[in-house]
Design an enzyme around this catalytic site. Structure first.
Site, PDB file in Angstrom:
ATOM      1  N   PRO A 252      48.811  19.382  71.335  1.00 22.44           N
ATOM      2  CA  PRO A 252      48.031  20.277  72.201  1.00 22.44           C
ATOM      3  C   PRO A 252      46.874  20.876  71.409  1.00 22.44           C
ATOM      4  O   PRO A 252      47.089  21.574  70.419  1.00 22.44           O
ATOM      5  CB  PRO A 252      49.039  21.340  72.637  1.00 22.44           C
ATOM      6  CG  PRO A 252      50.097  21.320  71.575  1.00 22.44           C
ATOM      7  CD  PRO A 252      50.148  19.938  71.030  1.00 22.44           C
ATOM      8  N   VAL A 253      45.656  20.593  71.817  1.00 19.53           N
ATOM      9  CA  VAL A 253      44.480  20.790  70.973  1.00 19.53           C
ATOM     10  C   VAL A 253      44.254  22.244  70.570  1.00 19.53           C
ATOM     11  O   VAL A 253      43.820  22.519  69.446  1.00 19.53           O
ATOM     12  CB  VAL A 253      43.220  20.192  71.638  1.00 19.53           C
ATOM     13  CG1 VAL A 253      42.811  20.981  72.869  1.00 19.53           C
ATOM     14  CG2 VAL A 253      42.080  20.083  70.643  1.00 19.53           C
ATOM     15  N   ASP A 254      44.563  23.182  71.454  1.00 16.29           N
ATOM     16  CA  ASP A 254      44.334  24.584  71.113  1.00 16.29           C
ATOM     17  C   ASP A 254      45.217  25.015  69.947  1.00 16.29           C
ATOM     18  O   ASP A 254      44.749  25.642  68.987  1.00 16.29           O
ATOM     19  CB  ASP A 254      44.582  25.471  72.340  1.00 16.29           C
ATOM     20  CG  ASP A 254      43.790  25.001  73.548  1.00 16.29           C
ATOM     21  OD1 ASP A 254      42.552  25.130  73.523  1.00 16.29           O
ATOM     22  OD2 ASP A 254      44.404  24.476  74.493  1.00 16.29           O
TER      23      ASP A 254
ATOM     24  N   ASN B 228      53.047  17.135  65.678  1.00 14.25           N
ATOM     25  CA  ASN B 228      51.615  17.129  65.399  1.00 14.25           C
ATOM     26  C   ASN B 228      51.193  18.300  64.518  1.00 14.25           C
ATOM     27  O   ASN B 228      50.186  18.214  63.804  1.00 14.25           O
ATOM     28  CB  ASN B 228      50.810  17.118  66.701  1.00 14.25           C
ATOM     29  CG  ASN B 228      50.720  15.719  67.302  1.00 14.25           C
ATOM     30  OD1 ASN B 228      51.219  14.757  66.722  1.00 14.25           O
ATOM     31  ND2 ASN B 228      50.107  15.610  68.459  1.00 14.25           N
TER      32      ASN B 228
ATOM     33  N   SER C  88      43.454  15.922  68.826  1.00 16.92           N
ATOM     34  CA  SER C  88      44.915  15.825  68.894  1.00 16.92           C
ATOM     35  C   SER C  88      45.519  16.959  69.715  1.00 16.92           C
ATOM     36  O   SER C  88      45.117  18.115  69.589  1.00 16.92           O
ATOM     37  CB  SER C  88      45.501  15.849  67.481  1.00 16.92           C
ATOM     38  OG  SER C  88      44.889  14.892  66.649  1.00 16.92           O
TER      39      SER C  88
ATOM     40  N   HIS D  89      43.660  23.799  77.175  1.00 18.87           N
ATOM     41  CA  HIS D  89      43.502  22.397  77.584  1.00 18.87           C
ATOM     42  C   HIS D  89      44.850  21.947  78.132  1.00 18.87           C
ATOM     43  O   HIS D  89      45.730  21.521  77.397  1.00 18.87           O
ATOM     44  CB  HIS D  89      43.093  21.534  76.391  1.00 18.87           C
ATOM     45  CG  HIS D  89      43.106  20.059  76.686  1.00 18.87           C
ATOM     46  ND1 HIS D  89      42.380  19.494  77.708  1.00 18.87           N
ATOM     47  CD2 HIS D  89      43.771  19.034  76.089  1.00 18.87           C
ATOM     48  CE1 HIS D  89      42.594  18.190  77.727  1.00 18.87           C
ATOM     49  NE2 HIS D  89      43.427  17.880  76.765  1.00 18.87           N
TER      50      HIS D  89
ATOM     51  N   GLY E 214      41.407   7.395  69.405  1.00 12.89           N
ATOM     52  CA  GLY E 214      40.584   7.148  68.228  1.00 12.89           C
ATOM     53  C   GLY E 214      39.819   5.841  68.315  1.00 12.89           C
ATOM     54  O   GLY E 214      38.632   5.769  67.950  1.00 12.89           O
TER      55      GLY E 214
END
Length: 310
Positions: A122-124, A96, A120, A175, A13
């Site tokens: 694991p993005v998927d 998350n 963020s 990803h 960020g």
């Protein structure tokens, strides 16, 4: 004038905050972090650079979710801290999951207009969970395999000793370790690899080796440096610029999936974006091996989603 919100001021960020100022697209940037002193410290630090030439004069401040009511973009980089001894992104999933759903809930209460860019991990899976909150689906965009695609092009270019920008290549799927390099579409300035190798007298490229190291090289960065932030920040700022300027760019990005009968998930595909967000995902023709790899990526993401929801 445009406004950007950044939620989560960790390594990623804060790097996005540094890089995004040079786009000259935003007059105001609002920083939100669970640790308020981190957000206010980043605002103060970055404001101190604005007396320098070539640095945009942007109003940067720590704020709250209500300050995002008129935001044009919101970057979500919020995450629990990663274990520098273990780069498995799926280990972040359970904690998350709660963070992302809470962040999205607070955003959705103040706006339905901002483009959400999710980083963020694991993005998927996080994109899937973000879509469980009442918010326009076409405005929720995960950075997906855009970073793997850049790595893929770079590794190929290193083999041929050419500029990575001359390599036409991309990665789809997850990803992470289940990223799918689409070798069937790779071109060198329009030339198929066999043609380029013959014309340039280059050695035959080892596709299996490169496929195996696309995610591995990111782990090299992680274990040597302790985190990864520079390249993913550039992906994010590239994405912001493409949307803000309505460039109608195609990038491999993650959003809710329906293609190839692999629905109720989220994975990365070539995606057309404009000023309103996602326009279209492209279910491209894949060879048999790529199709199987994509199914495996989808199944892995679904498994991660299931684990995170426990």
């Amino acid at each position: 004038m445009s406004k950007l919100g950044i939620v989560g001021l960790g390594r990623v960020g804060s790097q996005v905050l540094t890089d995004v100022q040079y786009l000259n697209l935003f007059s105001e940037i609002v920083l939100i972090d669970s640790k308020e002193e981190i957000a206010s410290g980043e605002a103060l630090d970055h404001n101190h650079s604005q007396g320098l030439f070539n640095t945009s004069h942007v109003r940067i401040k720590a704020g709250a979710y209500q300050d995002l009511a008129d935001a044009d973009f919101i970057v979500i980089a919020a995450s629990i801290q990663t274990d520098k001894n273990d780069g498995d992104r799926t280990l972040l999933a359970q904690d998350n999951h709660d963070i992302i759903k809470n962040v999205m809930k607070q955003i959705a209460e103040v706006t339905q207009e901002a483009i959400i860019i999710l980083i963020s991990n694991p993005v998927d899976s996080m994109v899937y969970f973000a879509n469980q909150v009442n918010y326009p689906t076409h405005k929720i965009i995960g950075t997906g395999t855009a970073l793997e695609s850049s790595r893929f092009k770079t590794i190929i270019a290193q083999h041929y000793q050419i500029d990575p920008k001359n390599v036409e290549a991309f990665v789809i799927g997850e990803h992470g370790q289940y990223a799918v390099p689409v070798w069937s579409k790779v071109r060198i300035h329009g030339m198929e690899l066999s043609e380029y190798e013959a014309l340039s007298q280059s050695p035959v490229i080892d596709k299996a080796h490169i496929t195996s190291i696309i995610n591995e090289v990111s782990m090299d960065v992680f274990y040597q440096k302790g985190w990864t932030n520079a390249a993913i920040s550039r992906v994010t700022t590239t994405l912001i610029q493409a949307i803000a300027l309505n460039q109608r760019t195609i990038m491999p990005l993650t959003s809710i999936s329906q293609e190839y009968r692999l629905d109720d998930g989220a994975y990365s595909l070539p995606t057309l974006i404009d000023q309103h967000g996602i326009v279209q995902r492209y279910p491209i023709t894949l060879d048999e091996q790529e199709e199987q790899q994509l199914v495996e990526a989808y199944q892995y993401i679904r498994q991660t989603i299931h684990i995170a929801q426990k």
